[in-house]
Design an enzyme around this catalytic site. Sequence first.
Site, PDB file in Angstrom:
ATOM      1  N   ARG A 127      46.805  44.841  48.532  1.00 59.83           N
ATOM      2  CA  ARG A 127      45.622  44.523  47.950  1.00 59.83           C
ATOM      3  C   ARG A 127      44.688  43.667  49.040  1.00 59.83           C
ATOM      4  O   ARG A 127      45.425  43.022  49.812  1.00 59.83           O
ATOM      5  CB  ARG A 127      45.875  43.676  46.612  1.00 59.83           C
ATOM      6  CG  ARG A 127      44.761  43.206  45.886  1.00 59.83           C
ATOM      7  CD  ARG A 127      45.444  42.523  44.660  1.00 59.83           C
ATOM      8  NE  ARG A 127      44.587  42.092  43.500  1.00 59.83           N
ATOM      9  CZ  ARG A 127      44.777  41.185  42.644  1.00 59.83           C
ATOM     10  NH1 ARG A 127      45.969  40.726  42.334  1.00 59.83           N
ATOM     11  NH2 ARG A 127      43.855  40.883  41.704  1.00 59.83           N
TER      12      ARG A 127
ATOM     13  N   THR B   2      52.078  46.150  41.199  1.00 65.19           N
ATOM     14  CA  THR B   2      53.208  47.077  41.158  1.00 65.19           C
ATOM     15  C   THR B   2      53.390  47.442  39.868  1.00 65.19           C
ATOM     16  O   THR B   2      54.092  48.346  39.745  1.00 65.19           O
ATOM     17  CB  THR B   2      54.315  46.519  41.731  1.00 65.19           C
ATOM     18  OG1 THR B   2      54.631  45.116  41.444  1.00 65.19           O
ATOM     19  CG2 THR B   2      54.025  46.502  43.402  1.00 65.19           C
TER      20      THR B   2
ATOM     21  N   GLY C 277      46.086  39.749  34.111  1.00 66.25           N
ATOM     22  CA  GLY C 277      44.700  39.871  33.743  1.00 66.25           C
ATOM     23  C   GLY C 277      44.129  38.235  33.464  1.00 66.25           C
ATOM     24  O   GLY C 277      43.148  37.889  32.925  1.00 66.25           O
ATOM     25  N   ARG C 278      44.858  37.309  34.075  1.00 66.11           N
ATOM     26  CA  ARG C 278      44.365  36.088  33.835  1.00 66.11           C
ATOM     27  C   ARG C 278      43.181  35.971  34.903  1.00 66.11           C
ATOM     28  O   ARG C 278      43.112  36.630  35.947  1.00 66.11           O
ATOM     29  CB  ARG C 278      45.281  34.976  34.467  1.00 66.11           C
ATOM     30  CG  ARG C 278      46.775  35.016  33.767  1.00 66.11           C
ATOM     31  CD  ARG C 278      47.506  33.743  34.309  1.00 66.11           C
ATOM     32  NE  ARG C 278      48.892  33.842  33.811  1.00 66.11           N
ATOM     33  CZ  ARG C 278      50.007  34.324  34.317  1.00 66.11           C
ATOM     34  NH1 ARG C 278      49.716  35.117  35.593  1.00 66.11           N
ATOM     35  NH2 ARG C 278      51.287  34.276  34.004  1.00 66.11           N
ATOM     36  N   THR C 279      42.146  35.126  34.517  1.00 70.08           N
ATOM     37  CA  THR C 279      41.029  34.956  35.301  1.00 70.08           C
ATOM     38  C   THR C 279      41.477  33.910  36.401  1.00 70.08           C
ATOM     39  O   THR C 279      42.228  32.864  36.147  1.00 70.08           O
ATOM     40  CB  THR C 279      39.796  34.432  34.471  1.00 70.08           C
ATOM     41  OG1 THR C 279      39.287  35.378  33.464  1.00 70.08           O
ATOM     42  CG2 THR C 279      38.661  34.068  35.267  1.00 70.08           C
ATOM     43  N   HIS C 280      40.962  34.166  37.616  1.00 66.91           N
ATOM     44  CA  HIS C 280      41.405  33.322  38.840  1.00 66.91           C
ATOM     45  C   HIS C 280      40.371  31.906  38.821  1.00 66.91           C
ATOM     46  O   HIS C 280      39.329  31.984  38.332  1.00 66.91           O
ATOM     47  CB  HIS C 280      41.060  33.894  39.879  1.00 66.91           C
ATOM     48  CG  HIS C 280      41.562  35.165  40.103  1.00 66.91           C
ATOM     49  ND1 HIS C 280      41.774  36.034  41.460  1.00 66.91           N
ATOM     50  CD2 HIS C 280      42.929  35.703  39.728  1.00 66.91           C
ATOM     51  CE1 HIS C 280      42.614  36.902  41.535  1.00 66.91           C
ATOM     52  NE2 HIS C 280      43.376  36.725  40.435  1.00 66.91           N
TER      53      HIS C 280
ATOM     54  N   LYS D 234      51.907  40.728  43.535  1.00 68.28           N
ATOM     55  CA  LYS D 234      50.394  40.495  42.903  1.00 68.28           C
ATOM     56  C   LYS D 234      49.585  41.705  43.423  1.00 68.28           C
ATOM     57  O   LYS D 234      48.365  41.382  43.687  1.00 68.28           O
ATOM     58  CB  LYS D 234      50.011  39.271  43.155  1.00 68.28           C
ATOM     59  CG  LYS D 234      51.062  37.967  42.632  1.00 68.28           C
ATOM     60  CD  LYS D 234      51.483  38.129  41.256  1.00 68.28           C
ATOM     61  CE  LYS D 234      50.070  38.067  40.274  1.00 68.28           C
ATOM     62  NZ  LYS D 234      50.804  38.514  38.856  1.00 68.28           N
ATOM     63  N   GLY D 235      50.084  42.854  43.713  1.00 68.44           N
ATOM     64  CA  GLY D 235      49.147  44.030  44.206  1.00 68.44           C
ATOM     65  C   GLY D 235      48.863  44.754  43.126  1.00 68.44           C
ATOM     66  O   GLY D 235      48.151  45.819  43.451  1.00 68.44           O
TER      67      GLY D 235
END
Length: 420
Positions: free
Chosen positions: A246, A168, A372-375, A165-166
């Site tokens: 990240r 890659t 691209g999901r919103t947190h 989740k950085g």
Amino acid sequence: MAFWSSTSVFTSKVPRKILFMFTLSLSVTYLFYSLMSCYNSFQFQENYVYQGRLVTEETTFVTLREKLYSTSSQVYLDEEFVERTATEQTIAVSSVRNSVGIDERTAGWVRAQAATTRSAAAAAAAAGEPPEFSTTDSELRRAVNCTSDYGVKKLPQAIIIGVKKGGTRALLEALRVHPDVRAVGNEPHFFDRNYEKGLDWYRELMPSTLEGQITMEKTPSYFVTNSAPKRIHSMARDIKLIIVVRNPVTRAISDYTQTLSKRPEIPTFEVLAFKNRTLGLIDASWSALRIGIYALHLESWMQYFPLSQMHFVSGERLIVDPAGEMAKVQDFLGLKCIVTDKHFYFNKTKGFPCLKKPEDSSTPRCLGKSKGRTHPKIDPDVIRRLHKFYKPFNMMFYQMTGQNFQWELEEDGNSPGSRD
């Protein structure tokens, strides 16, 4: 006495010349039948040799195909090779015909086969395309390690080892635009899950490369796998390693967001992050948080590799300035800087850059729906406590790498990296 006297009389009456001619006639007759017998035997042997040689010539093409498609022989398919093979076959057929009289039709068949192969290769070369093969041959061809058109399968010279989740995937897709980079699309997970399958299995997963091209793969879980540094060092001690990092707090939330999309029933982020929230005890054993302790994991890698073989990419800068980060990566890999700002455009819906569409495609090359999901909204107090938890580890990481990623400036949780 009577017998001998009668014989003497008979011999005396028969001229010696007639007796000699009779004996000679018998001898010639015997010799003639003997020669006829030998000739029939020779004809049988000739047919036997001819049939055996014919089978050999037919199997020559089978042998040629086996050599061509063998992963161990690594024979190059080029016009010179086909020309040389055809010439050798023609000479072999001519030699057999001269020695035992091979039927001209067989020799013509072999020459026709060679001419067909030669003309097909020449036509393909003139068109700039590989020769056409049958369906069966196409299946065989996919197993080939080496051809003049597709190169050779090699073990990777560079690996993107982390972090999850950085960013890659975004980095890999941007690198694959470069003509001198060939990379595996899927994550092989060789050094953490499939190591027992051996290096030959690993090599077969790699794309074929030509001279001057770099073979790459990316598996983010390598960075947090204790055995991975030693295993990779055993394969290639001069390999180049790329680590995309990240803000560990944002990264942990992104990690949680991905899991939540697959398992909506899991507890909230706040519940998982603490052993005891009242006391403020962070649960560092939770993988989403443990991955972000970069200094701890980097220590293992520095036991086997110098920093000169590692390159750290900022996940945040990869979003706001992809061309700038790509220029550094290309320089690290020793590549000409081809991937530039002209290759990117910012996708407002996803919240990160996408690659501009290739000339032969009708759609842009954007990452999939899983990116691209919103947190989810996280309690600001939890974010503050996590920043406090990570701060000493971040400082240590800055010191180890000689780079300041300035994550302490992003404590509001609304940085450009607030998407999955």
